[in-house]
Motif scaffolding. Structure first.
Motif, PDB file in Angstrom:
ATOM      1  N   GLN B 134     -12.765 -23.390 -15.195  1.00  0.00           N
ATOM      2  CA  GLN B 134     -12.191 -23.819 -16.482  1.00  0.00           C
ATOM      3  C   GLN B 134     -11.386 -25.106 -16.322  1.00  0.00           C
ATOM      4  OE1 GLN B 134     -12.528 -22.661 -19.599  1.00  0.00           O
ATOM      5  NE2 GLN B 134     -14.046 -21.266 -18.786  1.00  0.00           N
ATOM      6  N   MET B 135     -10.616 -25.151 -15.262  1.00  0.00           N
ATOM      7  CA  MET B 135      -9.805 -26.349 -15.022  1.00  0.00           C
ATOM      8  C   MET B 135     -10.712 -27.551 -14.737  1.00  0.00           C
ATOM      9  SD  MET B 135      -6.512 -25.585 -15.220  1.00  0.00           S
ATOM     10  CE  MET B 135      -5.433 -26.507 -14.127  1.00  0.00           C
ATOM     11  N   LEU B 136     -11.780 -27.320 -13.996  1.00  0.00           N
ATOM     12  CA  LEU B 136     -12.718 -28.414 -13.691  1.00  0.00           C
ATOM     13  C   LEU B 136     -13.394 -28.902 -14.970  1.00  0.00           C
ATOM     14  CD1 LEU B 136     -14.462 -27.246 -10.401  1.00  0.00           C
ATOM     15  CD2 LEU B 136     -13.071 -29.286 -10.688  1.00  0.00           C
ATOM     16  N   LYS B 137     -13.648 -27.958 -15.833  1.00  0.00           N
ATOM     17  CA  LYS B 137     -14.299 -28.314 -17.111  1.00  0.00           C
ATOM     18  C   LYS B 137     -13.381 -29.227 -17.911  1.00  0.00           C
ATOM     19  CE  LYS B 137     -16.297 -25.711 -20.829  1.00  0.00           C
ATOM     20  NZ  LYS B 137     -16.484 -24.385 -21.423  1.00  0.00           N
ATOM     21  N   GLU B 138     -12.099 -28.904 -17.901  1.00  0.00           N
ATOM     22  CA  GLU B 138     -11.114 -29.753 -18.592  1.00  0.00           C
ATOM     23  C   GLU B 138     -11.082 -31.144 -17.975  1.00  0.00           C
ATOM     24  OE1 GLU B 138     -10.272 -27.605 -21.592  1.00  0.00           O
ATOM     25  OE2 GLU B 138      -9.102 -29.428 -21.279  1.00  0.00           O
ATOM     26  N   GLY B 139     -11.124 -31.180 -16.654  1.00  0.00           N
ATOM     27  CA  GLY B 139     -11.099 -32.465 -15.964  1.00  0.00           C
ATOM     28  C   GLY B 139     -12.321 -33.303 -16.276  1.00  0.00           C
ATOM     29  N   HIS B 140     -13.462 -32.644 -16.286  1.00  0.00           N
ATOM     30  CA  HIS B 140     -14.722 -33.330 -16.587  1.00  0.00           C
ATOM     31  C   HIS B 140     -14.696 -33.886 -18.005  1.00  0.00           C
ATOM     32  CE1 HIS B 140     -19.183 -33.706 -16.812  1.00  0.00           C
ATOM     33  NE2 HIS B 140     -18.948 -34.118 -15.595  1.00  0.00           N
ATOM     34  N   ARG B 141     -14.151 -33.111 -18.915  1.00  0.00           N
ATOM     35  CA  ARG B 141     -14.047 -33.532 -20.320  1.00  0.00           C
ATOM     36  C   ARG B 141     -13.131 -34.750 -20.431  1.00  0.00           C
ATOM     37  NH1 ARG B 141     -10.718 -33.045 -24.313  1.00  0.00           N
ATOM     38  NH2 ARG B 141      -9.205 -31.898 -23.054  1.00  0.00           N
ATOM     39  N   ARG B 142     -12.042 -34.732 -19.677  1.00  0.00           N
ATOM     40  CA  ARG B 142     -11.107 -35.871 -19.708  1.00  0.00           C
ATOM     41  C   ARG B 142     -11.779 -37.131 -19.169  1.00  0.00           C
ATOM     42  NH1 ARG B 142      -5.250 -35.921 -17.119  1.00  0.00           N
ATOM     43  NH2 ARG B 142      -5.182 -34.132 -18.457  1.00  0.00           N
ATOM     44  N   PHE B 143     -12.526 -36.980 -18.093  1.00  0.00           N
ATOM     45  CA  PHE B 143     -13.144 -38.155 -17.475  1.00  0.00           C
ATOM     46  C   PHE B 143     -14.250 -38.755 -18.330  1.00  0.00           C
ATOM     47  CE2 PHE B 143     -11.820 -39.751 -13.371  1.00  0.00           C
ATOM     48  CZ  PHE B 143     -10.831 -38.867 -13.011  1.00  0.00           C
ATOM     49  N   LYS B 144     -14.762 -37.964 -19.232  1.00  0.00           N
ATOM     50  CA  LYS B 144     -15.784 -38.506 -20.154  1.00  0.00           C
ATOM     51  C   LYS B 144     -15.207 -39.597 -21.033  1.00  0.00           C
ATOM     52  CE  LYS B 144     -19.203 -34.923 -20.755  1.00  0.00           C
ATOM     53  NZ  LYS B 144     -19.733 -33.860 -21.616  1.00  0.00           N
ATOM     54  N   GLN B 145     -13.893 -39.598 -21.189  1.00  0.00           N
ATOM     55  CA  GLN B 145     -13.244 -40.609 -22.030  1.00  0.00           C
ATOM     56  C   GLN B 145     -12.895 -41.864 -21.235  1.00  0.00           C
ATOM     57  OE1 GLN B 145      -9.909 -38.261 -23.233  1.00  0.00           O
ATOM     58  NE2 GLN B 145     -10.989 -37.326 -24.944  1.00  0.00           N
ATOM     59  N   THR B 146     -13.234 -41.876 -19.955  1.00  0.00           N
ATOM     60  CA  THR B 146     -12.855 -43.023 -19.109  1.00  0.00           C
ATOM     61  C   THR B 146     -14.099 -43.777 -18.646  1.00  0.00           C
ATOM     62  OG1 THR B 146     -13.011 -41.886 -16.985  1.00  0.00           O
ATOM     63  CG2 THR B 146     -10.961 -41.605 -18.218  1.00  0.00           C
ATOM     64  N   MET B 147     -13.845 -44.908 -17.991  1.00  0.00           N
ATOM     65  CA  MET B 147     -14.951 -45.739 -17.500  1.00  0.00           C
ATOM     66  C   MET B 147     -15.585 -45.153 -16.231  1.00  0.00           C
ATOM     67  SD  MET B 147     -12.902 -48.860 -15.671  1.00  0.00           S
ATOM     68  CE  MET B 147     -11.675 -49.090 -16.928  1.00  0.00           C
ATOM     69  N   TYR B 148     -14.976 -44.097 -15.681  1.00  0.00           N
ATOM     70  CA  TYR B 148     -15.474 -43.561 -14.416  1.00  0.00           C
ATOM     71  C   TYR B 148     -16.535 -42.476 -14.617  1.00  0.00           C
ATOM     72  CZ  TYR B 148     -11.074 -45.761 -13.105  1.00  0.00           C
ATOM     73  OH  TYR B 148     -10.049 -46.662 -12.961  1.00  0.00           O
ATOM     74  N   HIS B 149     -16.707 -42.068 -15.870  1.00  0.00           N
ATOM     75  CA  HIS B 149     -17.695 -41.019 -16.145  1.00  0.00           C
ATOM     76  C   HIS B 149     -19.084 -41.503 -15.729  1.00  0.00           C
ATOM     77  CE1 HIS B 149     -19.723 -37.739 -18.052  1.00  0.00           C
ATOM     78  NE2 HIS B 149     -20.345 -38.522 -18.913  1.00  0.00           N
TER      79      HIS B 149
END
Lengths: 206, 297
Positions: B134-149
């Motif tokens: 669940q925590m990783l899912k949150e992290g992945h979702r956050r990174f989708k908003q960045t240039m590193y996705h």
């Protein structure tokens, strides 16, 4: 001393030997790991990985951030000098004046205390090695004069390194003859005082 | 073995956690061979801690950042900034970093941003590892908003910090290992440190940001009062899950002190600075948070 402390001490010792080529810099501390007789580094070389100096983060972690790491290196270097002074057969003055850049760095800090402390340590060590037998006020006077001579010689070395040894010799000679002269003046003053005391007593003024 | 249940059985009130229960028990063991560990102020069988911590973080994952902001009044951001800036990622070229228990990607994002902004480094990479999906899912979702996705600079892996899979996390392969506000939740801290030592290259750095013992005698009582009164209450008001936040507060108190943790780091094989503040560790806000570092030499 734990294995971790021993390793850190080992790195610091290696870094002091790199001062001649790299100066008092974090670079010297970073490169110290390359000269560690460490099994792991041998293994990494066999694995075709280049042995790398310590990262900036690692240097900060082991020795302090920013200038704190340089200060750690300087103190280690100075401590080594004092140990060398005690154990070496070389004249102490040769070792004295080898520590000039460290003294300069310490003097240029906003806090002069480290430089003064270092000068006092050198003076105390030199007095001990010369088997000084002074007592009471003379003990302090001897060490203060040695500390002053050392500081003057170090500062002289900044401007004229080639004449530093002769300058130090002249100061040391001058200091011993100065001591003799001061003793003579004290003795003469004592005689003059006693004479005048006698004269005043004979005239009934005392 | 006799088991005494002295607390109430709680049911989470929100739509997300309605089906989940959190049982608070005190227990005594007649079987002396069973290994135990702490779960907050409670002592539990060691094998149960992982699932109980998982439940806590499943519960808090979606509101993790909100709760961090509420609990620390936003200060956790300053601590994380200080943590990352002290590590200076990218200063000497691209680094391969591993951020453990870094599910929501806070530290990973800061590492990448720091390397990019300060040193124009776009090659440094961070592998985010967390045991909790669940925590990783949150992290992945956050990174989708960045240039590193969708770039090789960040990747997410579900793994146990105490037993990183050897085939994926190879020996002597990382330049920097970070773990922020996560190590106290692990069952065996020495095992985590041992794994950190294994995966780091010689000369690489281990860095841990964690809550620790407050050394300031004036701040200590105020901090205790705030921790045990305000934070669980915020948990109730904002998420409806007081028990999870009570655990988080208690787990901070059970964590080893600064010198003890520095010794544990040394026992794992790392070399640290001297055992004083500013060397082996660096206290933030009087010890409320603390950065411990060690170097694999």
């Amino acid at each position: 001393m734990s294995a971790s402390s021993l390793k850190r001490t080992q790195l610091l010792k290696i870094a002091t030997s790199l001062v001649k080529t790299h100066g008092f810099t974090r670079e010297a501390l970073a490169r110290s790991v390359l000269y560690l007789p460490n099994q792991k580094h041998v293994e990494s070389k066999q694995d075709n990985e280049d042995c790398q100096p310590l990262s900036d983060t690692a240097v900060s972690s082991l020795f302090g951030f920013g200038d704190a790491a340089r200060t750690t290196l300087i103190y280690a270097w100075l401590d080594e000098g004092i140990n060398h002074m005690s154990n070496s057969s070389q004249p102490a003055r040769n070792i004295f004046l080898g520590r000039e850049p460290a003294f300069t760095w310490l003097s240029l800090q906003f806090d002069p205390l480290p430089a003064l402390k270092h000068a006092h340590r050198i003076a105390d060590e030199a007095a001990y090695l010369s088997m000084d037998t002074s007592r009471e006020l003379a003990w302090y006077a001897r060490r203060i004069s040695l500390a002053g001579i050392y500081s003057a010689a170090e500062l002289h070395q900044l401007t004229s390194p080639s004449t530093a040894h002769s300058f130090l010799d002249s100061l040391l000679t001058g200091s011993s003859s100065l001591e003799q002269k001061l003793d003579d003046v004290m003795l003469y003053s004592d005689y003059v005082y006693k004479s005048w005391k006698g004269i005043l007593k004979s005239r009934g003024m005392l | 073995m006799s088991l005494l249940c002295s607390g109430a059985i709680r049911q989470s009130a929100t739509r997300k956690w309605a089906s989940r229960t959190f049982i608070r028990c005190t227990s005594s063991y007649s079987d002396r061979d069973q290994k135990t560990t702490s779960f907050g102020f409670k002592t539990i069988p060691a094998h149960e801690k992982e699932s109980m911590v998982k439940n806590v973080f499943d519960s808090v994952a979606s509101n993790y950042d909100l709760m961090n902001d509420a609990m620390s009044l936003g200060v956790h951001r300053l601590w994380k900034d200080e943590f990352v800036s002290s590590l200076k990622p990218g200063r000497r070229g691209p680094m391969r970093c591993i951020d453990v228990a870094g599910g929501t990607g806070d530290i990973a994002l800061r590492l990448l941003d720091f390397a990019r902004e300060k040193y124009a480094d776009r090659e440094t990479s961070v592998e985010v590892v967390d045991i909790n999906a669940q925590m990783l899912k949150e992290g992945h979702r956050r990174f989708k908003q960045t240039m590193y996705h969708n770039t090789p600079q960040v990747s997410f892996h579900e793994a146990n910090a105490q037993e990183l899979p050897v085939e994926k996390f190879i020996d002597n392969s990382y330049d920097l290992y970070t773990i922020a506000f996560g190590i106290r939740n692990c069952t065996s801290i020495p095992d985590v440190l041992k794994e950190a030592y294994r995966v780091l290259k010689p000369g690489a750095t281990f860095a841990c940001l964690e809550f620790n013992k407050v050394t300031n005698p004036l701040l200590g009582p105020i901090y205790d009062q705030y921790s045990f009164s305000v934070i669980p209450l915020l948990g109730t008001l904002l998420t409806g899950d007081r028990a999870s936040y009570q655990y988080l507060v208690e787990s901070i108190r059970k964590f080893p002190s600064q010198p003890e943790f520095a010794q544990m780091i040394r026992d794992a094989g790392f070399v640290t600075g001297k055992d004083i503040d500013g060397a082996a560790w660096n206290n933030l806000w009087g010890g409320v948070a603390c950065i411990h570092t060690g170097v694999k030499v």
